[in-house]
Design a protein around this motif. Structure first.
Motif, mmCIF file in Angstrom:
data_model
loop_
_atom_site.group_PDB
_atom_site.id
_atom_site.type_symbol
_atom_site.label_atom_id
_atom_site.label_comp_id
_atom_site.label_asym_id
_atom_site.label_seq_id
_atom_site.Cartn_x
_atom_site.Cartn_y
_atom_site.Cartn_z
ATOM 1 N N ARG A 55 13.621 43.090 -0.521
ATOM 2 C CA ARG A 55 12.517 43.200 0.433
ATOM 3 C C ARG A 55 11.219 42.849 -0.271
ATOM 4 O O ARG A 55 11.017 43.222 -1.432
ATOM 5 N N LEU A 56 10.336 42.142 0.445
ATOM 6 C CA LEU A 56 9.024 41.797 -0.099
ATOM 7 C C LEU A 56 7.929 42.413 0.759
ATOM 8 O O LEU A 56 7.835 42.134 1.956
ATOM 9 N N VAL A 57 7.115 43.240 0.110
ATOM 10 C CA VAL A 57 5.916 43.822 0.710
ATOM 11 C C VAL A 57 4.734 42.994 0.227
ATOM 12 O O VAL A 57 4.596 42.742 -0.975
ATOM 13 N N VAL A 58 3.871 42.572 1.164
ATOM 14 C CA VAL A 58 2.667 41.827 0.795
ATOM 15 C C VAL A 58 1.448 42.619 1.255
ATOM 16 O O VAL A 58 1.321 42.955 2.429
ATOM 17 N N ALA A 59 0.562 42.902 0.310
ATOM 18 C CA ALA A 59 -0.689 43.596 0.598
ATOM 19 C C ALA A 59 -1.800 42.552 0.669
ATOM 20 O O ALA A 59 -1.954 41.729 -0.236
#
Length: 158
Positions: A55-59
Protein backbone atom coordinates in the motif's frame (compact mmCIF):
# COMPACT_ATOMS: atom_id res chain seq x y z
CA UNK A 1 -9.79 -3.77 -0.55
CA UNK A 2 -8.92 -0.34 -1.98
CA UNK A 3 -10.59 0.69 -5.22
CA UNK A 4 -8.49 0.91 -8.40
CA UNK A 5 -8.31 4.63 -7.73
CA UNK A 6 -6.81 5.88 -4.48
CA UNK A 7 -8.86 7.73 -1.92
CA UNK A 8 -8.37 10.97 0.01
CA UNK A 9 -8.78 10.59 3.78
CA UNK A 10 -8.57 12.66 6.93
CA UNK A 11 -5.91 11.53 9.41
CA UNK A 12 -8.09 9.47 11.71
CA UNK A 13 -9.79 7.57 8.88
CA UNK A 14 -6.42 7.01 7.21
CA UNK A 15 -4.91 5.72 10.46
CA UNK A 16 -7.77 3.23 10.80
CA UNK A 17 -7.37 2.08 7.18
CA UNK A 18 -3.61 1.65 7.55
CA UNK A 19 -4.16 -0.23 10.82
CA UNK A 20 -6.60 -2.58 9.07
CA UNK A 21 -4.10 -3.17 6.25
CA UNK A 22 -1.28 -3.79 8.69
CA UNK A 23 -3.45 -6.32 10.60
CA UNK A 24 -3.85 -8.17 7.29
CA UNK A 25 -0.06 -8.37 6.99
CA UNK A 26 0.30 -5.71 4.31
CA UNK A 27 3.41 -3.56 4.09
CA UNK A 28 2.92 0.23 4.04
CA UNK A 29 5.01 2.77 2.09
CA UNK A 30 4.77 6.53 2.54
CA UNK A 31 5.69 9.35 0.13
CA UNK A 32 5.09 13.08 0.28
CA UNK A 33 5.32 16.29 -1.70
CA UNK A 34 3.48 19.28 -3.10
CA UNK A 35 2.57 17.64 -6.43
CA UNK A 36 1.70 20.98 -8.01
CA UNK A 37 1.29 20.42 -11.77
CA UNK A 38 1.96 16.71 -12.10
CA UNK A 39 4.88 15.72 -14.29
CA UNK A 40 6.77 12.55 -15.19
CA UNK A 41 9.16 12.94 -12.23
CA UNK A 42 6.18 12.71 -9.85
CA UNK A 43 4.91 9.59 -11.60
CA UNK A 44 8.30 7.87 -11.46
CA UNK A 45 8.73 8.80 -7.79
CA UNK A 46 5.32 7.41 -6.82
CA UNK A 47 5.72 4.25 -8.90
CA UNK A 48 9.10 3.68 -7.25
CA UNK A 49 7.52 4.18 -3.83
CA UNK A 50 4.71 1.74 -4.63
CA UNK A 51 7.27 -0.96 -5.50
CA UNK A 52 8.46 -0.77 -1.87
CA UNK A 53 5.20 -2.06 -0.33
CA UNK A 54 1.66 -3.35 -0.76
CA UNK A 55 0.00 0.00 0.00
CA UNK A 56 1.18 3.53 -0.79
CA UNK A 57 0.14 6.50 1.33
CA UNK A 58 0.87 9.91 -0.20
CA UNK A 59 0.88 13.04 1.95
CA UNK A 60 0.31 16.28 0.06
CA UNK A 61 1.40 19.68 1.34
CA UNK A 62 -1.52 21.99 2.10
CA UNK A 63 -1.89 25.20 0.11
CA UNK A 64 -0.52 27.21 3.05
CA UNK A 65 2.47 24.89 3.32
CA UNK A 66 3.25 25.16 -0.41
CA UNK A 67 3.09 28.98 -0.25
CA UNK A 68 5.62 28.87 2.59
CA UNK A 69 7.94 26.58 0.64
CA UNK A 70 7.55 27.86 -2.92
CA UNK A 71 6.35 31.47 -2.63
CA UNK A 72 3.14 33.48 -2.77
CA UNK A 73 2.20 32.49 -6.34
CA UNK A 74 2.11 28.78 -5.55
CA UNK A 75 0.47 26.37 -5.58
CA UNK A 76 -1.03 26.61 -9.05
CA UNK A 77 -3.66 23.99 -8.16
CA UNK A 78 -5.58 23.84 -4.88
CA UNK A 79 -4.83 21.16 -2.30
CA UNK A 80 -8.17 19.48 -3.05
CA UNK A 81 -7.40 19.33 -6.77
CA UNK A 82 -3.84 18.10 -6.17
CA UNK A 83 -5.12 15.41 -3.78
CA UNK A 84 -7.71 14.21 -6.30
CA UNK A 85 -5.16 14.08 -9.12
CA UNK A 86 -2.63 12.13 -7.05
CA UNK A 87 -5.34 9.76 -5.79
CA UNK A 88 -6.23 8.96 -9.42
CA UNK A 89 -2.73 7.60 -10.13
CA UNK A 90 -2.54 3.80 -10.29
CA UNK A 91 0.37 3.59 -7.84
CA UNK A 92 -1.47 5.47 -5.08
CA UNK A 93 -3.77 3.87 -2.52
CA UNK A 94 -4.35 6.61 0.04
CA UNK A 95 -3.89 10.39 0.11
CA UNK A 96 -3.86 12.80 3.05
CA UNK A 97 -3.19 16.55 3.18
CA UNK A 98 -0.76 17.92 5.77
CA UNK A 99 -0.01 21.43 6.98
CA UNK A 100 3.04 20.93 9.23
CA UNK A 101 6.61 21.86 8.19
CA UNK A 102 7.54 18.16 7.92
CA UNK A 103 5.65 14.88 7.72
CA UNK A 104 7.11 13.68 11.03
CA UNK A 105 3.71 13.86 12.84
CA UNK A 106 2.11 11.71 10.12
CA UNK A 107 4.99 9.24 10.23
CA UNK A 108 4.60 8.96 14.01
CA UNK A 109 0.85 8.36 13.60
CA UNK A 110 1.00 5.84 10.74
CA UNK A 111 4.43 4.26 11.30
CA UNK A 112 4.83 3.16 7.67
CA UNK A 113 7.30 0.37 7.02
CA UNK A 114 9.07 2.47 4.39
CA UNK A 115 9.41 6.26 4.10
CA UNK A 116 10.17 7.00 0.45
CA UNK A 117 12.00 10.12 -0.69
CA UNK A 118 13.17 11.28 -4.11
CA UNK A 119 16.67 11.15 -5.50
CA UNK A 120 17.39 14.70 -4.39
CA UNK A 121 17.90 13.13 -0.93
CA UNK A 122 20.19 10.51 0.52
CA UNK A 123 19.20 8.32 3.45
CA UNK A 124 21.27 10.60 5.69
CA UNK A 125 19.69 13.87 4.46
CA UNK A 126 16.02 12.89 4.82
CA UNK A 127 14.63 15.39 7.38
CA UNK A 128 12.49 12.74 9.12
CA UNK A 129 15.19 10.05 9.30
CA UNK A 130 15.37 10.07 13.11
CA UNK A 131 11.58 9.75 13.39
CA UNK A 132 11.54 6.78 10.99
CA UNK A 133 14.42 5.05 12.73
CA UNK A 134 12.84 5.61 16.17
CA UNK A 135 9.77 3.50 15.32
CA UNK A 136 11.75 0.87 13.39
CA UNK A 137 10.94 1.87 9.81
CA UNK A 138 13.39 2.35 7.00
CA UNK A 139 14.01 4.90 4.28
CA UNK A 140 14.10 4.20 0.55
CA UNK A 141 15.36 6.61 -2.09
CA UNK A 142 13.18 6.11 -5.18
CA UNK A 143 12.41 7.64 -8.56
CA UNK A 144 14.58 8.94 -11.35
CA UNK A 145 17.21 11.67 -11.17
CA UNK A 146 15.73 14.99 -10.09
CA UNK A 147 15.74 16.66 -13.50
CA UNK A 148 12.01 17.48 -13.61
CA UNK A 149 10.31 20.17 -11.56
CA UNK A 150 7.11 22.18 -11.51
CA UNK A 151 9.16 25.34 -10.98
CA UNK A 152 11.07 24.64 -14.21
CA UNK A 153 7.81 23.95 -16.07
CA UNK A 154 6.34 27.25 -14.87
CA UNK A 155 9.49 29.12 -15.90
CA UNK A 156 9.31 27.61 -19.38
CA UNK A 157 5.62 28.53 -19.66
CA UNK A 158 6.38 32.17 -18.80
Amino acid sequence: MPSPMGEVFDRSTLAARVGHDRARGLKIAFANGAFDLLHVGHIRYLEGAKREADRLVVAINSDQSVRGLKGPNRPVLSEADRAELVAALRAVDYVVIFDEPTVAPLLELLKPDVHCKGTDYTVDTVPERDTVRAYGGHIAIVGDPKDHSTTDLLTRLR
